[in-house]
Design an enzyme around this catalytic site. Structure first.
Site, PDB file in Angstrom:
ATOM      1  N   VAL A 102     -68.050 133.578  91.751  1.00 35.18           N
ATOM      2  CA  VAL A 102     -66.690 133.699  92.293  1.00 35.18           C
ATOM      3  C   VAL A 102     -65.682 133.244  91.239  1.00 35.18           C
ATOM      4  CG1 VAL A 102     -66.700 131.422  93.446  1.00 35.18           C
ATOM      5  CG2 VAL A 102     -65.190 133.204  94.270  1.00 35.18           C
ATOM      6  N   ILE A 157     -63.777 127.514  99.653  1.00 35.95           N
ATOM      7  CA  ILE A 157     -64.760 126.422  99.595  1.00 35.95           C
ATOM      8  C   ILE A 157     -64.124 125.104 100.058  1.00 35.95           C
ATOM      9  CG2 ILE A 157     -66.279 125.109  98.053  1.00 35.95           C
ATOM     10  CD1 ILE A 157     -66.611 127.738  96.421  1.00 35.95           C
ATOM     11  N   ARG A 189     -50.848 125.367  94.865  1.00 37.08           N
ATOM     12  CA  ARG A 189     -49.583 125.891  94.362  1.00 37.08           C
ATOM     13  C   ARG A 189     -48.508 125.925  95.438  1.00 37.08           C
ATOM     14  NH1 ARG A 189     -52.423 130.994  91.869  1.00 37.08           N
ATOM     15  NH2 ARG A 189     -53.534 130.555  93.808  1.00 37.08           N
ATOM     16  N   GLN A 190     -48.959 126.137  96.679  1.00 36.14           N
ATOM     17  CA  GLN A 190     -48.006 126.111  97.793  1.00 36.14           C
ATOM     18  C   GLN A 190     -48.748 125.728  99.071  1.00 36.14           C
ATOM     19  OE1 GLN A 190     -48.637 129.612  96.375  1.00 36.14           O
ATOM     20  NE2 GLN A 190     -50.436 129.302  97.682  1.00 36.14           N
ATOM     21  N   PRO A 191     -47.991 125.283 100.102  1.00 32.79           N
ATOM     22  CA  PRO A 191     -48.658 124.921 101.357  1.00 32.79           C
ATOM     23  C   PRO A 191     -49.363 126.133 101.959  1.00 32.79           C
ATOM     24  CG  PRO A 191     -46.359 124.191 101.357  1.00 32.79           C
ATOM     25  CD  PRO A 191     -46.533 125.060 100.150  1.00 32.79           C
ATOM     26  N   ILE A 217     -66.540 120.022  92.170  1.00 31.75           N
ATOM     27  CA  ILE A 217     -67.491 121.146  92.206  1.00 31.75           C
ATOM     28  C   ILE A 217     -66.825 122.402  91.622  1.00 31.75           C
ATOM     29  CG2 ILE A 217     -68.734 120.255  94.227  1.00 31.75           C
ATOM     30  CD1 ILE A 217     -66.705 123.376  94.650  1.00 31.75           C
ATOM     31  N   ARG A 249     -64.777 123.366  88.179  1.00 35.25           N
ATOM     32  CA  ARG A 249     -65.216 123.623  86.809  1.00 35.25           C
ATOM     33  C   ARG A 249     -64.985 122.343  86.023  1.00 35.25           C
ATOM     34  NH1 ARG A 249     -67.624 127.429  88.470  1.00 35.25           N
ATOM     35  NH2 ARG A 249     -67.419 129.615  87.870  1.00 35.25           N
ATOM     36  N   GLU A 261     -71.628 122.668  79.575  1.00 35.92           N
ATOM     37  CA  GLU A 261     -72.827 122.819  80.399  1.00 35.92           C
ATOM     38  C   GLU A 261     -73.887 123.518  79.548  1.00 35.92           C
ATOM     39  OE1 GLU A 261     -71.871 124.714  84.107  1.00 35.92           O
ATOM     40  OE2 GLU A 261     -70.600 123.053  84.727  1.00 35.92           O
ATOM     41  N   HIS A 298     -74.804 122.033  87.972  1.00 39.37           N
ATOM     42  CA  HIS A 298     -74.097 123.223  88.472  1.00 39.37           C
ATOM     43  C   HIS A 298     -74.984 124.018  89.459  1.00 39.37           C
ATOM     44  CE1 HIS A 298     -70.707 126.241  87.325  1.00 39.37           C
ATOM     45  NE2 HIS A 298     -71.053 126.384  88.601  1.00 39.37           N
TER      46      HIS A 298
HETATM   47  P1  NDP Z   1     -60.423 130.304  96.266  1.00 39.16           P
HETATM   48  O1  NDP Z   1     -59.664 131.269  95.439  1.00 39.16           O
HETATM   49  O2  NDP Z   1     -60.590 130.578  97.717  1.00 39.16           O
HETATM   50  O3  NDP Z   1     -59.786 128.866  96.118  1.00 39.16           O
HETATM   51  C1  NDP Z   1     -59.241 128.437  94.903  1.00 39.16           C
HETATM   52  C2  NDP Z   1     -58.247 127.366  95.204  1.00 39.16           C
HETATM   53  O4  NDP Z   1     -57.684 126.930  93.972  1.00 39.16           O
HETATM   54  C3  NDP Z   1     -57.107 127.837  96.092  1.00 39.16           C
HETATM   55  O5  NDP Z   1     -57.068 127.016  97.223  1.00 39.16           O
HETATM   56  C4  NDP Z   1     -55.880 127.591  95.235  1.00 39.16           C
HETATM   57  O6  NDP Z   1     -54.870 127.037  96.055  1.00 39.16           O
HETATM   58  C5  NDP Z   1     -56.368 126.525  94.259  1.00 39.16           C
HETATM   59  N1  NDP Z   1     -55.504 126.480  93.104  1.00 39.16           N
HETATM   60  C6  NDP Z   1     -55.166 127.483  92.269  1.00 39.16           C
HETATM   61  N2  NDP Z   1     -54.269 127.026  91.379  1.00 39.16           N
HETATM   62  C7  NDP Z   1     -54.056 125.725  91.675  1.00 39.16           C
HETATM   63  C8  NDP Z   1     -53.241 124.711  91.116  1.00 39.16           C
HETATM   64  N3  NDP Z   1     -52.458 124.976  90.070  1.00 39.16           N
HETATM   65  N4  NDP Z   1     -53.277 123.477  91.661  1.00 39.16           N
HETATM   66  C9  NDP Z   1     -54.078 123.204  92.704  1.00 39.16           C
HETATM   67  N5  NDP Z   1     -54.856 124.136  93.303  1.00 39.16           N
HETATM   68  C10 NDP Z   1     -54.846 125.372  92.781  1.00 39.16           C
HETATM   69  O7  NDP Z   1     -61.842 130.142  95.560  1.00 39.16           O
HETATM   70  P2  NDP Z   1     -63.189 129.534  96.137  1.00 39.16           P
HETATM   71  O8  NDP Z   1     -62.875 128.439  97.084  1.00 39.16           O
HETATM   72  O9  NDP Z   1     -64.077 130.622  96.562  1.00 39.16           O
HETATM   73  O10 NDP Z   1     -63.808 128.919  94.777  1.00 39.16           O
HETATM   74  C11 NDP Z   1     -63.097 127.923  94.077  1.00 39.16           C
HETATM   75  C12 NDP Z   1     -63.750 127.598  92.755  1.00 39.16           C
HETATM   76  O11 NDP Z   1     -64.939 126.861  92.959  1.00 39.16           O
HETATM   77  C13 NDP Z   1     -64.198 128.795  91.919  1.00 39.16           C
HETATM   78  O12 NDP Z   1     -63.122 129.337  91.189  1.00 39.16           O
HETATM   79  C14 NDP Z   1     -65.277 128.203  91.036  1.00 39.16           C
HETATM   80  O13 NDP Z   1     -64.681 127.724  89.847  1.00 39.16           O
HETATM   81  C15 NDP Z   1     -65.786 127.020  91.830  1.00 39.16           C
HETATM   82  N6  NDP Z   1     -67.148 127.232  92.322  1.00 39.16           N
HETATM   83  C16 NDP Z   1     -68.126 126.377  91.917  1.00 39.16           C
HETATM   84  C17 NDP Z   1     -69.402 126.496  92.408  1.00 39.16           C
HETATM   85  C18 NDP Z   1     -70.471 125.579  91.963  1.00 39.16           C
HETATM   86  O14 NDP Z   1     -71.618 126.003  91.901  1.00 39.16           O
HETATM   87  N7  NDP Z   1     -70.172 124.332  91.676  1.00 39.16           N
HETATM   88  C19 NDP Z   1     -69.773 127.555  93.345  1.00 39.16           C
HETATM   89  C20 NDP Z   1     -68.663 128.407  93.710  1.00 39.16           C
HETATM   90  C21 NDP Z   1     -67.400 128.227  93.204  1.00 39.16           C
HETATM   91  P3  NDP Z   1     -53.437 127.751  96.179  1.00 39.16           P
HETATM   92  O15 NDP Z   1     -53.681 129.228  96.161  1.00 39.16           O
HETATM   93  O16 NDP Z   1     -52.926 127.234  97.452  1.00 39.16           O
HETATM   94  O17 NDP Z   1     -52.706 127.252  94.991  1.00 39.16           O
HETATM   95  C1  DGY Z   2     -69.351 130.480  90.853  1.00 40.33           C
HETATM   96  O1  DGY Z   2     -69.773 131.436  91.503  1.00 40.33           O
HETATM   97  O2  DGY Z   2     -68.244 130.480  90.304  1.00 40.33           O
HETATM   98  C2  DGY Z   2     -70.222 129.272  90.755  1.00 40.33           C
HETATM   99  O3  DGY Z   2     -69.795 128.355  89.836  1.00 40.33           O
HETATM  100  C3  DGY Z   2     -71.678 129.510  90.708  1.00 40.33           C
HETATM  101  O4  DGY Z   2     -72.090 130.145  91.849  1.00 40.33           O
END
Ligand code: NDP
Ligand code: DGY
Length: 328
Positions: free
Chosen positions: A83, A164, A185-187, A243, A245, A274, A293
């Site tokens: 993702v 997530i 970025r926004q509520p 969790i 990056r 990593e 990871h």
């Molecule tokens: P989403 O796009 O649903 O969520 C990403 C979030 O990041 C949004 O809530 C967004 O909030 C927030 N965001 C973006 N810019 C900012 C900012 N400047 N300040 C604060 N928050 C911000 O993605 P997912 O929840 O599906 O996945 C999130 C991330 O988790 C992935 O991009 C990946 O890097 C990581 N991940 C890690 C995994 C692992 O194995 N550890 C597995 C899967 C994902 P808003 O839009 O309100 O700003």
């Molecule tokens: C992702 O999908 O971005 C994770 O980090 C691994 O599943």
């Protein structure tokens, strides 16, 4: 009958069976794969991608301008089995009119499950406790020995209330969390309503939370977001979990915060780099739990991700709507 011109697809690693089966069944594609569980060397990636129409890659493959230039104009679709898309040079990809597929939603629950496990493992000091049983440090039941911090009546701050982030909040709520805070970025009032979560600034979230969980995507704005400034504002008893990056965190600052007792503990599923070198200072700290990871690492989820990545690629190559296309 086989189509006159096959589309060339390159896969950068061994992937789970469902994805590879879907691609192998595609009569209009010629599939080449780096047949290894280890990352493909740069030179091999360049060679394999030459003339390819489609690329199926992983989050550990860096798709940058140099690689895109070397690949040539045939490339129409990049499908990542993740993702997160921070490993892709999206501006360069967009310029070239290449479509991008990714794997949101299918890994959300699995990753949230791991995040909660990591949080509990860290705040209740499980690795330390297990070690004490083995090394003879367990001499008696002692009132303050191996005490940690619990979720009941706590305040949990979520950095990035996305898919997530929400799935984690949903799982933490039954533990008796008193208040959820979030930032972004926004509520997001609609999503936040389920948890009566309050939108606050990053400094407010740092100061008020007992647990901070980082679930935002890695972007130029979030790179290094969790640094000295944030750790200095946190409670001495607070626990930090990432969790997202590794690059969202300044690891030198985190080390200082943990080593000096500025914060209580940290649980990381992601690091920079990593794998983290085995002599990294963070690995010397008892109050830092590091996982390799594994957020989405269940057999079912990884299989589903590989199938979605394959279907995204095929749809993109055929000019059809992708099951999950990234808006560029
Ligand atoms: P989403 O796009 O649903 O969520 C990403 C979030 O990041 C949004 O809530 C967004 O909030 C927030 N965001 C973006 N810019 C900012 C900012 N400047 N300040 C604060 N928050 C911000 O993605 P997912 O929840 O599906 O996945 C999130 C991330 O988790 C992935 O991009 C990946 O890097 C990581 N991940 C890690 C995994 C692992 O194995 N550890 C597995 C899967 C994902 P808003 O839009 O309100 O700003
Ligand atoms: C992702 O999908 O971005 C994770 O980090 C691994 O599943």
């Amino acid at each position: 009958m086989r189509p006159a011109r096959l589309m060339k697809v390159f896969i950068t690693r061994r992937i789970p069976p469902e994805g590879i089966a879907a691609l192998s069944r595609a009569a209009d594609c010629e599939v080449e794969q780096w047949d290894s569980d280890e990352p493909i060397p740069d030179k091999e990636l360049e060679r394999g991608l030459a003339g390819a129409h489609g690329l199926l890659c992983l989050l550990s493959d860096r798709v940058d301008k140099r690689l895109l230039d070397a690949t040539g104009a045939n490339l129409k679709v990049i499908s990542t089995m993740s993702v997160g898309v921070d490993h892709l040079a999206l501006d360069e990809i967009k310029k070239r009119g290449i479509r991008v597929g990714y794997t949101p939603d299918v890994l959300t629950d699995t990753t949230a499950e791991l995040a909660v496990s990591l949080l509990l493992t860290t705040c209740r000091r499980l690795p330390e406790a297990i070690e004490e049983v083995k090394n003879g440090g367990w001499t008696s039941w002692k009132p303050l020995w191996m005490c940690g911090y619990g979720l009941t009546q706590s305040t949990v701050g979520i950095i990035g209330l996305g898919r997530i982030g929400q799935a984690i909040a949903r799982r933490l709520k039954p533990f008796g969390v008193q208040k959820f805070l979030y930032t972004g970025r926004q509520p997001r009032p609609e999503e936040a309503a389920e948890f009566q979560a309050e939108f606050v600034s990053v400094p407010q979230l740092a100061a008020q939370s007992d647990f901070i969980v980082v679930t935002c995507s890695l972007t130029p704005a979030t790179r290094g977001l969790c640094n000295k400034d944030l750790f200095q504002k946190m409670k001495k008893t607070a626990v930090f979990v990432n969790i997202s990056r590794g690059d969202v965190v300044n690891q030198d600052d985190l080390y200082q915060a943990l080593a000096s007792g500025q914060i209580a503990a940290a649980g990381l599923d992601v690091t920079t780099p990593e794998p983290l070198p085995t002599n990294h200072p963070l690995l010397t700290l008892k109050n830092c739990v590091i996982l390799p990871h594994i957020g989405s690492a269940t057999y079912r989820t990884r299989n589903t991700m590989s199938l979605l990545a394959a279907n995204n690629l095929l749809a993109g190559l055929r000019g059809e709507p992708m099951p999950s296309e990234l808006k560029l």
